[in-house]
Design an enzyme around this catalytic site. Structure first.
Site, mmCIF file in Angstrom:
data_model
loop_
_atom_site.group_PDB
_atom_site.id
_atom_site.type_symbol
_atom_site.label_atom_id
_atom_site.label_comp_id
_atom_site.label_asym_id
_atom_site.label_seq_id
_atom_site.Cartn_x
_atom_site.Cartn_y
_atom_site.Cartn_z
ATOM 1 N N SER A 1 0.997 -1.505 -0.013
ATOM 2 C CA SER A 1 -0.115 0.059 -0.067
ATOM 3 C C SER A 1 0.915 1.835 0.156
ATOM 4 O O SER A 1 2.122 1.276 0.766
ATOM 5 C CB SER A 1 -0.715 -0.090 1.339
ATOM 6 O OG SER A 1 0.271 0.439 2.027
ATOM 7 N N LYS A 2 0.560 2.911 -0.558
ATOM 8 C CA LYS A 2 1.115 3.656 -0.595
ATOM 9 C C LYS A 2 1.832 4.156 0.105
ATOM 10 O O LYS A 2 2.356 5.026 1.194
ATOM 11 C CB LYS A 2 0.527 4.469 -1.374
ATOM 12 C CG LYS A 2 -0.716 4.823 -1.899
ATOM 13 C CD LYS A 2 -0.957 5.654 -2.630
ATOM 14 C CE LYS A 2 -2.519 6.374 -2.261
ATOM 15 N NZ LYS A 2 -3.181 6.458 -3.725
ATOM 16 N N ARG A 3 0.113 3.456 1.757
ATOM 17 C CA ARG A 3 1.083 4.058 3.370
ATOM 18 C C ARG A 3 2.160 3.753 3.309
ATOM 19 O O ARG A 3 3.176 4.653 4.451
ATOM 20 C CB ARG A 3 0.349 4.236 3.760
ATOM 21 C CG ARG A 3 -1.064 5.210 4.229
ATOM 22 C CD ARG A 3 -1.203 4.869 5.310
ATOM 23 N NE ARG A 3 -2.920 4.180 4.580
ATOM 24 C CZ ARG A 3 -4.062 3.537 5.461
ATOM 25 N NH1 ARG A 3 -4.071 3.802 6.731
ATOM 26 N NH2 ARG A 3 -4.897 3.492 4.503
ATOM 27 N N LYS A 4 2.742 2.258 3.501
ATOM 28 C CA LYS A 4 4.253 1.934 3.420
ATOM 29 C C LYS A 4 5.157 2.140 2.098
ATOM 30 O O LYS A 4 6.520 2.098 2.819
ATOM 31 C CB LYS A 4 3.995 0.820 3.599
ATOM 32 C CG LYS A 4 3.009 0.602 5.330
ATOM 33 C CD LYS A 4 3.089 -0.801 5.706
ATOM 34 C CE LYS A 4 2.512 -0.206 7.455
ATOM 35 N NZ LYS A 4 1.455 -1.950 7.283
ATOM 36 N N ASN A 5 4.793 2.048 0.971
ATOM 37 C CA ASN A 5 5.909 1.725 0.264
ATOM 38 C C ASN A 5 5.230 2.755 -1.226
ATOM 39 O O ASN A 5 4.040 2.276 -1.475
ATOM 40 C CB ASN A 5 6.019 0.150 -0.244
ATOM 41 C CG ASN A 5 6.534 -0.460 -0.067
ATOM 42 O OD1 ASN A 5 7.575 0.576 0.023
ATOM 43 N ND2 ASN A 5 6.865 -1.680 0.336
#
Ligand code: GLU
Length: 498
Positions: free
Chosen positions: A252-256
């Site tokens: 997910s773009k929150r982590k990567n």
């Protein structure tokens, strides 16, 4: 029989590395079998699909180096390849299902459906359509439709029994029909849902193998029912495991960063990215990790793709990209770097922005370095000069990141409007806020004009810099995230959750 595969992205957001991964498998399998690889745009969700997203997805997939034999941009014998241009086809097939009794008109109002769901929630039973309108006699159904009463078309689903989905990677997967919803096929505006359009198109486009993400597994029983209602042979199905963060959570773009364009803007080579994704499909012995598409085409074995979530490990990608860079000649390295970030229009624009801020020619490169860097060095101290409470600094970063994510267009005007809107939400003068954004984007409280610089950096690098700045300041708690999302519109919290 010619093998035909496809990738069918929905143009509802940024091009995602998952789409490149799915495209890569489909491309390699088709080429291995001497077949065709198609690209179809699935834009049935009119509210969320945008032409900008479609353009970006096509450009990003082109950048990877994959090419398709048929698609909206290259044409082909089974077009159009954009679902929004095929409405009349779907309407015809929905009418056929009504006529053969495999589908029915549902006149339930949104309010009735809401009451039904509330009752199901209260009774703690799975939420799905309860079948009320199946019982409406045909003549009455036709008369109500003719009188102009709004309706959707739903598919019928057997009340009992089991559907076996044969999946190449998983073998037979049973689904109880009792758990399968009577899916809406045609909405009240006459447009199809994903399910109808997807099945009709795969059939008409003669797709023989559907290889897609495992999030579509639960749709397979509905699709197989539709194939049988139409009397069509279904394609071979295979559901790929989702890409994972190194902690095994869903990528997910929150982590990567998940955008293909992020990897382009960071200066990864497309052949390294494809090679990296290829390693997730067909592991290579140590020392032989570098291989191009022809080798992957040869070694790909669908049945051997591991179902354990493939980890999108950026450290590995960095290593591989380094290998690719070292295999270039110095002249090639310069050429690749020039075409990556030094095209004439871009550097002319940078020169224009920087001209009034330099005293010596030797100032130009350091002044503009942040526009060529992937990440910039940011420290908590750099934010200390901002006349904002620490909490507001973090909130300003989060709100800007979310709000910019939901904009269809990412240019300096949009950036300005969005960043100023955050000032209004926080009740802060933009002058005080701008320092926070300068630091996050450029690493320094003063730099080249902010909005232009952000446009030049592009959405993906900006998002990453917001994310890193937030992290440097300690991130946000789950409670803060919830509260802050509430202070944005529903659209914005969607962006954050995506
Ligand atoms: N439009 C779907 C997506 O965005 C395609 C699913 C499928 O391949 O059937 O992934």
């Amino acid at each position: 029989m010619t093998v035909r595969t496809r990738v069918a992205p929905s143009p509802t957001g940024d091009p995602h590395v998952g789409t490149a991964y799915v495209a890569l498998v489909n491309y390699c399998f088709a080429k291995q079998q001497g077949g065709d690889f198609l690209l179809r745009i699935e834009d049935t969700d009119q509210a969320r699909s945008t032409p900008e997203s479609e353009r970006a997805i096509l450009a990003a997939l082109r950048w990877t180096g994959l090419s398709w034999d048929e698609g909206p941009d290259v044409g082909g014998p089974h077009g159009p390849y954009r679902q929004s241009e095929r409405s009349a086809i779907y309407e015809r097939y929905a009418a056929e299902l009504l006529a053969t009794g495999h589908a029915f008109r549902c006149f339930c109002t949104p309010q009735r459906l809401e009451e039904m769901r509330a009752a199901q929630r209260a009774a703690k039973i799975p939420q799905k359509y309860d079948g009320r309108c199946v019982a409406v006699p045909d003549a009455e159904s036709a008369a109500r439709a003719a009188a102009g009463e709004p309706f959707v078309v739903r598919m019928k689903v057997p009340a009992a029994g089991v559907c076996i989905v044969e999946d190449v990677a998983r073998g037979p997967v049973p689904f109880e029909y009792a758990t399968v919803d009577m899916q809406v096929l045609l909405k009240s505006d006459g447009l199809p849902t994903y399910h109808l359009a997807n099945v009709v198109d795969d059939h008409l486009m003669e797709v023989t193998h559907v290889i897609r993400g495992e999030e579509w597994m639960s749709s397979a029983p509905k699709h197989l029912l539709l194939y049988s209602y139409f009397g069509w042979t279904p394609p071979v199905l295979m559901h790929l495991p989702l890409l994972r963060n190194p902690d095994k959570s869903k990528l997910s773009k929150r982590k990567n960063p998940t955008g293909i364009l992020f990897y382009e803007r960071m200066g990864y080579l497309p052949e390294a990215l494809l090679n990296f994704l290829g390693l997730l499909l067909a592991a290579a012995p140590e020392g032989q990790e570098m291989f191009g598409l022809p080798a992957l085409i040869e070694r790909l074995d669908l049945a051997k793709i591991s179902l354990g979530g493939p980890v999108f490990d950026i450290a590995k990608l960095d290593w591989l990209n380094g290998q690719y860079l070292r295999h270039l000649t110095p002249a090639e390295l310069i050429d690749r770097t020039a075409s990556w970030g030094f095209d004439r229009a871009r550097i002319d624009r940078i020169a224009e922005l920087a001209q009034s801020r330099v005293e010596r020619l030797s100032d130009l490169v350091p002044t503009a370095a942040f526009l060529f860097a992937g990440r910039v060095a940011v420290t908590p101290e750099a934010f200390a000069g901002a006349k904002l409470a620490e909490l507001d600094v973090r909130k300003a970063l989060a709100l800007a990141m979310w709000r910019l994510d939901t904009q269809a267009v990412f240019d300096k005007t949009t950036v300005e409007v969005v960043l100023k809107s955050v000032g209004e939400t926080l009740g802060t003068k933009f002058r005080d806020l701008s320092r926070v954004y300068y630091v996050a984007m450029t690493g320094s409280p003063t730099s080249l004009p902010l909005f232009d610089s952000m446009e030049l950096l592009g959405r993906d690098l900006c998002r990453e810099r917001f994310r890193v700045a937030l992290d440097v300041l300690g991130g946000m708690s789950a409670k803060e995230q919830k509260e802050w999302q509430r202070s944005t519109s529903p659209d914005e919290s969607d962006g954050a959750a995506a």
